[in-house]
Write an enzyme that holds these catalytic residues in place. Structure first.
Site, PDB file in Angstrom:
ATOM      1  N   SER A   1      60.850  55.527 102.056  1.00 15.90           N
ATOM      2  CA  SER A   1      60.668  54.457 103.049  1.00 15.90           C
ATOM      3  C   SER A   1      61.427  53.182 102.698  1.00 15.90           C
ATOM      4  CB  SER A   1      59.175  54.131 103.128  1.00 15.90           C
ATOM      5  OG  SER A   1      58.963  52.900 103.777  1.00 15.90           O
TER       6      SER A   1
ATOM      7  N   ASP B   1      45.099  69.830 101.872  1.00 21.03           N
ATOM      8  CA  ASP B   1      45.037  68.382 101.685  1.00 21.03           C
ATOM      9  C   ASP B   1      45.972  68.004 100.536  1.00 21.03           C
ATOM     10  OD1 ASP B   1      42.635  66.110 102.465  1.00 21.03           O
ATOM     11  OD2 ASP B   1      43.962  65.676 100.781  1.00 21.03           O
TER      12      ASP B   1
ATOM     13  N   ALA C   1      53.345  63.951 104.840  1.00 19.01           N
ATOM     14  CA  ALA C   1      51.962  63.453 104.788  1.00 19.01           C
ATOM     15  C   ALA C   1      51.864  62.204 103.921  1.00 19.01           C
ATOM     16  CB  ALA C   1      51.026  64.532 104.252  1.00 19.01           C
TER      17      ALA C   1
ATOM     18  N   GLU D   1      60.224  50.482 103.037  1.00 21.45           N
ATOM     19  CA  GLU D   1      59.203  49.630 102.420  1.00 21.45           C
ATOM     20  C   GLU D   1      59.405  49.575 100.904  1.00 21.45           C
ATOM     21  OE1 GLU D   1      57.204  47.972 104.448  1.00 21.45           O
ATOM     22  OE2 GLU D   1      55.792  47.154 103.005  1.00 21.45           O
TER      23      GLU D   1
ATOM     24  N   TYR E   1      51.061  50.798  99.203  1.00 24.37           N
ATOM     25  CA  TYR E   1      51.812  51.867  99.879  1.00 24.37           C
ATOM     26  C   TYR E   1      53.245  51.942  99.345  1.00 24.37           C
ATOM     27  CZ  TYR E   1      54.642  54.079 103.531  1.00 24.37           C
ATOM     28  OH  TYR E   1      55.547  54.859 104.190  1.00 24.37           O
TER      29      TYR E   1
HETATM   30  P1  NAP Z   1      51.729  59.105 110.379  1.00 26.23           P
HETATM   31  O1  NAP Z   1      51.854  59.190 111.861  1.00 26.23           O
HETATM   32  O2  NAP Z   1      50.800  58.120 109.765  1.00 26.23           O
HETATM   33  O3  NAP Z   1      51.316  60.583 109.877  1.00 26.23           O
HETATM   34  C1  NAP Z   1      50.833  60.806 108.584  1.00 26.23           C
HETATM   35  C2  NAP Z   1      50.456  62.266 108.449  1.00 26.23           C
HETATM   36  O4  NAP Z   1      49.931  62.477 107.108  1.00 26.23           O
HETATM   37  C3  NAP Z   1      49.355  62.726 109.421  1.00 26.23           C
HETATM   38  O5  NAP Z   1      49.647  64.034 109.840  1.00 26.23           O
HETATM   39  C4  NAP Z   1      48.109  62.721 108.544  1.00 26.23           C
HETATM   40  O6  NAP Z   1      47.102  63.587 108.957  1.00 26.23           O
HETATM   41  C5  NAP Z   1      48.715  63.211 107.232  1.00 26.23           C
HETATM   42  N1  NAP Z   1      47.842  62.954 106.095  1.00 26.23           N
HETATM   43  C6  NAP Z   1      47.318  61.767 105.689  1.00 26.23           C
HETATM   44  N2  NAP Z   1      46.547  61.936 104.605  1.00 26.23           N
HETATM   45  C7  NAP Z   1      46.594  63.254 104.300  1.00 26.23           C
HETATM   46  C8  NAP Z   1      45.995  64.053 103.297  1.00 26.23           C
HETATM   47  N3  NAP Z   1      45.179  63.520 102.365  1.00 26.23           N
HETATM   48  N4  NAP Z   1      46.280  65.382 103.270  1.00 26.23           N
HETATM   49  C9  NAP Z   1      47.071  65.939 104.218  1.00 26.23           C
HETATM   50  N5  NAP Z   1      47.650  65.236 105.210  1.00 26.23           N
HETATM   51  C10 NAP Z   1      47.413  63.910 105.249  1.00 26.23           C
HETATM   52  O7  NAP Z   1      53.153  58.886 109.713  1.00 26.23           O
HETATM   53  P2  NAP Z   1      54.633  59.014 110.362  1.00 26.23           P
HETATM   54  O8  NAP Z   1      54.964  57.731 111.022  1.00 26.23           O
HETATM   55  O9  NAP Z   1      54.728  60.291 111.098  1.00 26.23           O
HETATM   56  O10 NAP Z   1      55.513  59.066 109.033  1.00 26.23           O
HETATM   57  C11 NAP Z   1      55.777  60.303 108.373  1.00 26.23           C
HETATM   58  C12 NAP Z   1      56.092  60.024 106.904  1.00 26.23           C
HETATM   59  O11 NAP Z   1      57.235  59.190 106.831  1.00 26.23           O
HETATM   60  C13 NAP Z   1      54.997  59.300 106.130  1.00 26.23           C
HETATM   61  O12 NAP Z   1      55.039  59.787 104.809  1.00 26.23           O
HETATM   62  C14 NAP Z   1      55.421  57.858 106.170  1.00 26.23           C
HETATM   63  O13 NAP Z   1      54.880  57.160 105.064  1.00 26.23           O
HETATM   64  C15 NAP Z   1      56.924  58.002 106.094  1.00 26.23           C
HETATM   65  N6  NAP Z   1      57.726  56.944 106.706  1.00 26.23           N
HETATM   66  C16 NAP Z   1      57.471  56.576 107.990  1.00 26.23           C
HETATM   67  C17 NAP Z   1      58.273  55.618 108.588  1.00 26.23           C
HETATM   68  C18 NAP Z   1      58.030  55.188 110.027  1.00 26.23           C
HETATM   69  O14 NAP Z   1      58.571  54.139 110.409  1.00 26.23           O
HETATM   70  N7  NAP Z   1      57.305  55.960 110.819  1.00 26.23           N
HETATM   71  C19 NAP Z   1      59.340  55.054 107.876  1.00 26.23           C
HETATM   72  C20 NAP Z   1      59.576  55.481 106.569  1.00 26.23           C
HETATM   73  C21 NAP Z   1      58.764  56.441 106.004  1.00 26.23           C
HETATM   74  P3  NAP Z   1      45.936  63.108 110.011  1.00 26.23           P
HETATM   75  O15 NAP Z   1      46.537  63.309 111.368  1.00 26.23           O
HETATM   76  O16 NAP Z   1      44.831  64.024 109.694  1.00 26.23           O
HETATM   77  O17 NAP Z   1      45.647  61.665 109.711  1.00 26.23           O
HETATM   78  N1  GDD Z   2      50.443  46.779 112.009  1.00 30.89           N
HETATM   79  C1  GDD Z   2      50.559  45.498 112.393  1.00 30.89           C
HETATM   80  N2  GDD Z   2      49.595  44.948 113.182  1.00 30.89           N
HETATM   81  N3  GDD Z   2      51.645  44.796 111.987  1.00 30.89           N
HETATM   82  C2  GDD Z   2      51.756  43.530 112.418  1.00 30.89           C
HETATM   83  C3  GDD Z   2      50.810  42.920 113.235  1.00 30.89           C
HETATM   84  C4  GDD Z   2      49.665  43.659 113.638  1.00 30.89           C
HETATM   85  O1  GDD Z   2      48.782  43.190 114.341  1.00 30.89           O
HETATM   86  N4  GDD Z   2      51.226  41.659 113.506  1.00 30.89           N
HETATM   87  C5  GDD Z   2      52.385  41.480 112.870  1.00 30.89           C
HETATM   88  N5  GDD Z   2      52.710  42.606 112.194  1.00 30.89           N
HETATM   89  C6  GDD Z   2      53.902  42.762 111.340  1.00 30.89           C
HETATM   90  C7  GDD Z   2      53.581  43.258 109.939  1.00 30.89           C
HETATM   91  O2  GDD Z   2      53.083  42.188 109.117  1.00 30.89           O
HETATM   92  C8  GDD Z   2      54.959  43.760 109.519  1.00 30.89           C
HETATM   93  O3  GDD Z   2      55.746  42.692 109.044  1.00 30.89           O
HETATM   94  C9  GDD Z   2      55.560  44.268 110.836  1.00 30.89           C
HETATM   95  O4  GDD Z   2      54.749  43.748 111.888  1.00 30.89           O
HETATM   96  C10 GDD Z   2      55.614  45.793 110.955  1.00 30.89           C
HETATM   97  O5  GDD Z   2      54.314  46.300 110.680  1.00 30.89           O
HETATM   98  P1  GDD Z   2      53.962  47.855 110.934  1.00 30.89           P
HETATM   99  O6  GDD Z   2      54.309  48.236 112.316  1.00 30.89           O
HETATM  100  O7  GDD Z   2      52.548  48.045 110.473  1.00 30.89           O
HETATM  101  O8  GDD Z   2      55.002  48.627 110.005  1.00 30.89           O
HETATM  102  P2  GDD Z   2      55.453  48.404 108.489  1.00 30.89           P
HETATM  103  O9  GDD Z   2      56.858  47.902 108.518  1.00 30.89           O
HETATM  104  O10 GDD Z   2      54.461  47.639 107.713  1.00 30.89           O
HETATM  105  O11 GDD Z   2      55.407  49.899 107.931  1.00 30.89           O
HETATM  106  C11 GDD Z   2      55.944  50.979 108.717  1.00 30.89           C
HETATM  107  O12 GDD Z   2      57.296  51.151 108.407  1.00 30.89           O
HETATM  108  C12 GDD Z   2      57.556  51.546 107.048  1.00 30.89           C
HETATM  109  C13 GDD Z   2      59.079  51.652 106.888  1.00 30.89           C
HETATM  110  O13 GDD Z   2      59.591  50.399 106.517  1.00 30.89           O
HETATM  111  C14 GDD Z   2      55.098  52.214 108.411  1.00 30.89           C
HETATM  112  O14 GDD Z   2      55.468  53.236 109.296  1.00 30.89           O
HETATM  113  C15 GDD Z   2      55.345  52.708 106.992  1.00 30.89           C
HETATM  114  O15 GDD Z   2      54.688  53.968 106.810  1.00 30.89           O
HETATM  115  C16 GDD Z   2      56.859  52.869 106.802  1.00 30.89           C
HETATM  116  O16 GDD Z   2      57.141  53.351 105.502  1.00 30.89           O
END
Ligand code: NAP
Ligand code: GDD
Length: 338
Positions: A128, A61, A84, A130, A152
């Site tokens: 990210s 973890d 993670a 973000e 976050y």
């Molecule tokens: P995700 O689907 O939410 O996966 C998160 C992972 O972290 C899961 O395997 C989760 O395990 C694990 N985790 C959460 N809490 C933990 C803990 N306390 N100890 C160990 N493992 C833990 O995220 P993703 O979309 O694949 O993104 C991967 C990474 O890139 C994240 O760090 C995210 O913030 C970052 N990121 C994502 C995006 C995007 O658009 N997807 C963009 C920029 C950055 P469980 O399965 O057990 O929940």
């Molecule tokens: N989740 C969600 N649910 N978002 C919504 C909704 C809803 O019902 N309606 C509108 N949104 C809008 C959010 O307010 C945001 O502006 C946009 O959709 C994208 O939301 P998410 O898909 O939740 O992604 P995020 O941009 O907030 O964050 C994701 O991207 C980041 C990279 O910029 C996550 O994957 C983060 O972990 C990642 O870092």
């Protein structure tokens, strides 16, 4: 044979990265946290059985530094991908302390475990877009200042800078990939793109009558997760560690995503999408668009999947998913989908 350790292996990116690394001949070690069911392994079920049986899963973890020390000592990875996180922005307002412990301090725990081990490890940090939050300029690149807008985002800024600090202080091979939003059929169901593609499929199959969303005017630069994990791997193959923006350079509103997803299934989003204040955030990131010129020039990376193909891929996958998944028709009690 190279050994790679992935934290967050059960997440969207962890599953694509595992496939990529296994295809390149790596031994892959993944950290999983204990939960009362094995549901969180669902994304690994997508993998080919031959790929799956090559992955070694270990309990650990992000908040338990001793578990990270023990795993690194035992398997001696040459590459560590730190994926993670508590990665949901809206939920980070509900659980700000937990988010900072996992997403922020958890990264420091991994870095300390590597430093104490004395091993020569190449480290990837999942930074990210973000972190740019209330953006200083558009498009955003590696020089754009950070202005996070959520617990976050703030936690990711800490994780980013501690990764840079350990590179400068201890000479560690640490790279941060500042990735813009990337999606796929394996995306978590409470992120907006997947919420929309699943909503479209359920409406099409008459399992739902409407889709409730928050701010549909926000803009994101959406790419395909399968393309983005290649950039992660490329960063760790460079002689020198560095930080890179990874993005498509094109942004769309959530409304655009709805329009494209509903029309892919032969429907008009205006007939089904309703706005619900529950899904608005206390502070929003209005618009993100990335400039990945550095990744293109230094890593030779570019995205292969455009917006329309991404939307089509997700809607087709969810149509198949709901048609084949009886439990969706009879789902009982659920937390509201953020
Ligand atoms: P995700 O689907 O939410 O996966 C998160 C992972 O972290 C899961 O395997 C989760 O395990 C694990 N985790 C959460 N809490 C933990 C803990 N306390 N100890 C160990 N493992 C833990 O995220 P993703 O979309 O694949 O993104 C991967 C990474 O890139 C994240 O760090 C995210 O913030 C970052 N990121 C994502 C995006 C995007 O658009 N997807 C963009 C920029 C950055 P469980 O399965 O057990 O929940
Ligand atoms: N989740 C969600 N649910 N978002 C919504 C909704 C809803 O019902 N309606 C509108 N949104 C809008 C959010 O307010 C945001 O502006 C946009 O959709 C994208 O939301 P998410 O898909 O939740 O992604 P995020 O941009 O907030 O964050 C994701 O991207 C980041 C990279 O910029 C996550 O994957 C983060 O972990 C990642 O870092």
């Amino acid at each position: 044979m190279k050994t790679a350790l992935i934290t967050g292996i059960t997440g969207q990116d962890g599953s694509y990265l595992s496939e990529l690394l296994i295809s390149k001949g790596y031994r892959v070690i993944g950290i999983v946290r204990r939960s009362s069911s094995v549901d969180s392994r669902g994304r690994l079920d997508h993998l080919d059985p031959d790929v799956r049986k090559k992955i070694i899963l270990q309990y650990g973890d992000m908040t338990d530094a001793s578990s990270l020390v023990a795993i690194i000592k035992r398997f001696e990875p040459s590459e560590v991908y730190n994926l993670a996180a508590q990665s949901h922005v809206k939920i980070s307002f509900d659980q700000p302390i937990y988010t900072s412990e996992v997403t922020g301090v958890g990264t420091l725990n991994v870095l300390e475990a590597i430093r104490i081990s004395g091993l020569n490890v190449r480290f990837y940090q999942a930074s990210s877009s973000e972190q740019f939050g209330k953006v200083a300029h558009t498009p955003q690149n590696e020089s754009t200042p950070f202005y996070p807008r959520s617990p976050y985002g703030v936690s990711k800024v800490f994780a980013h800078w501690i990764t840079v600090n350990y590179r400068e202080a201890y000479g560690m091979h640490n790279s941060c990939g500042i990735l813009f939003n990337h999606e796929s059929p394996r995306r978590g169901e409470n992120f907006v793109t997947r919420k929309i593609s699943l909503g479209v499929a359920k409406i099409k199959e008459e399992m739902d009558a409407e889709l409730r969303l928050g701010n549909i005017d926000s803009q994101r630069d959406w790419g395909f997760a399968g393309d983005y994990v290649e950039a992660m791997w490329l960063m760790l193959q460079q002689e020198k560690p560095d930080d890179y923006v990874v993005a498509t350079g094109v942004s769309h509103t959530v409304r655009d995503f709805c329009e494209a997803a509903f029309s892919h299934a032969g429907m008009d989003y205006k007939d089904y999408v309703k706005t619900d204040s529950e899904y608005f955030r206390p502070s929003e990131v209005d618009a993100l668009r990335g400039d990945a010129a550095k990744a293109r020039e230094k890593l030779g990376w570019k995205p292969k999947t455009d917006f329309k193909s991404l939307v089509g891929m997700m809607v087709d996958s969810d149509l198949a998913f709901v048609r084949n998944n009886f439990s969706y028709k009879h789902s009982g009690f659920r937390l509201s989908r953020r």
